[in-house]
Design a protein around this motif. Structure first.
Motif, short mmCIF file in Angstrom:
data_model
loop_
_atom_site.label_atom_id
_atom_site.label_comp_id
_atom_site.label_asym_id
_atom_site.label_seq_id
_atom_site.Cartn_x
_atom_site.Cartn_y
_atom_site.Cartn_z
N LYS A 34 -19.50 6.66 14.33
CA LYS A 34 -18.54 5.87 13.55
C LYS A 34 -18.79 4.37 13.71
O LYS A 34 -18.01 3.56 13.25
CB LYS A 34 -17.12 6.20 13.98
CG LYS A 34 -16.71 7.61 13.63
CD LYS A 34 -15.32 7.94 14.14
CE LYS A 34 -14.97 9.38 13.84
NZ LYS A 34 -13.72 9.79 14.47
N GLY A 35 -19.88 4.02 14.40
CA GLY A 35 -20.24 2.61 14.52
C GLY A 35 -19.79 1.95 15.80
O GLY A 35 -19.88 0.73 15.92
N GLY A 36 -19.30 2.71 16.77
CA GLY A 36 -18.89 2.15 18.05
C GLY A 36 -20.06 1.56 18.80
O GLY A 36 -20.96 2.27 19.24
N LYS A 37 -20.09 0.24 18.92
CA LYS A 37 -21.23 -0.47 19.50
C LYS A 37 -21.45 -0.13 20.98
O LYS A 37 -22.58 0.05 21.42
CB LYS A 37 -21.04 -2.00 19.37
CG LYS A 37 -20.90 -2.46 17.94
CD LYS A 37 -22.21 -2.36 17.22
CE LYS A 37 -22.05 -2.93 15.83
NZ LYS A 37 -22.83 -2.26 14.83
N GLU A 38 -20.38 -0.04 21.75
CA GLU A 38 -20.54 0.21 23.18
C GLU A 38 -20.73 1.69 23.50
O GLU A 38 -21.03 2.05 24.63
CB GLU A 38 -19.37 -0.38 23.98
CG GLU A 38 -17.98 0.02 23.56
CD GLU A 38 -17.48 -0.66 22.29
OE1 GLU A 38 -16.68 -0.02 21.61
OE2 GLU A 38 -17.86 -1.79 21.96
N ALA A 39 -20.63 2.56 22.52
CA ALA A 39 -20.80 3.99 22.76
C ALA A 39 -22.20 4.32 23.27
O ALA A 39 -22.36 5.14 24.17
CB ALA A 39 -20.51 4.78 21.49
#
Length: 191
Positions: free
Chosen positions: A20-25
């Protein structure tokens, strides 16, 4: 739920965030998947010729860089992630073999030993990794699911159940198609 089940659930949740675009994932993911990526890389490199110039850590890091460059991936679960990671490792090793082959200007192709229990029926079989990739490409042209099963089973080391879950088919279907694909590839590669 067991500790392994908790870890599996956590990986799946992080993959959903990442999709979903979570950068820190992706930063949270690496510590959780590193050991399995190391096992995959070591499995690949054990099949390579002695003195292979690509080391396990370098293969893991190159693979991870390819994975984090993926945009808009709808990660289904951890098995899907490891399957994609295996594809990336395979592609890196094939590119490495092709580059080495070009450097040798017609020298012998890189050989990938395939153990009998996992792929073919003879005691000591070496398969040219480039030839294997070409055969898998031909297999994918007329049976993409069988090609996916080979990638997930042989290269990613996933279990029959994990493959069945990833491809949304029964374990019996995976077993049947795995056996069929092995026979076809053996025939295709060995003439």
């Amino acid at each position: 739920m067991s500790a392994e089940g908790d870890k599996t659930q956590e990986i799946s949740q992080i993959l959903l965030e990442w999709g979903k675009g979570g950068k820190e994932a992706s930063d949270k993911l690496m510590p959780l998947v590193y050991d399995e990526l190391r096992r995959q890389a070591a499995r690949y490199l054990r099949r390579e010729r002695p003195g292979h110039t690509l080391q396990t850590t370098a293969l893991i890091h190159e693979t991870y860089l390819k994975l984090i460059d993926q945009k808009n991936v709808d990660w289904q679960n951890r098995a899907h992630f490891y399957g994609i990671a295996a594809q990336a490792m395979k592609r890196i090793l094939i590119d490495h073999a092709k580059a080495r082959h070009r450097e040798k200007r017609g020298g012998a192709a890189e050989n990938l030993p395939l153990d009998e229990a996992r792929f073919v029926v003879s005691d000591e079989t070496n398969v040219d990794i480039v030839a294997l990739d070409q055969a898998l490409t031909r297999l994918a042209a007329f049976d993409p699911r069988q090609a996916s099963i080979v990638d997930l089973k042989f290269f990613a080391g996933l279990s029959i159940d994990d493959i069945a879950e990833t491809l949304e088919v029964s374990p019996a279907t995976v077993k049947r198609e795995w056996n069929s694909a092995k026979a076809w590839l053996f025939s295709e590669i060995n003439g």
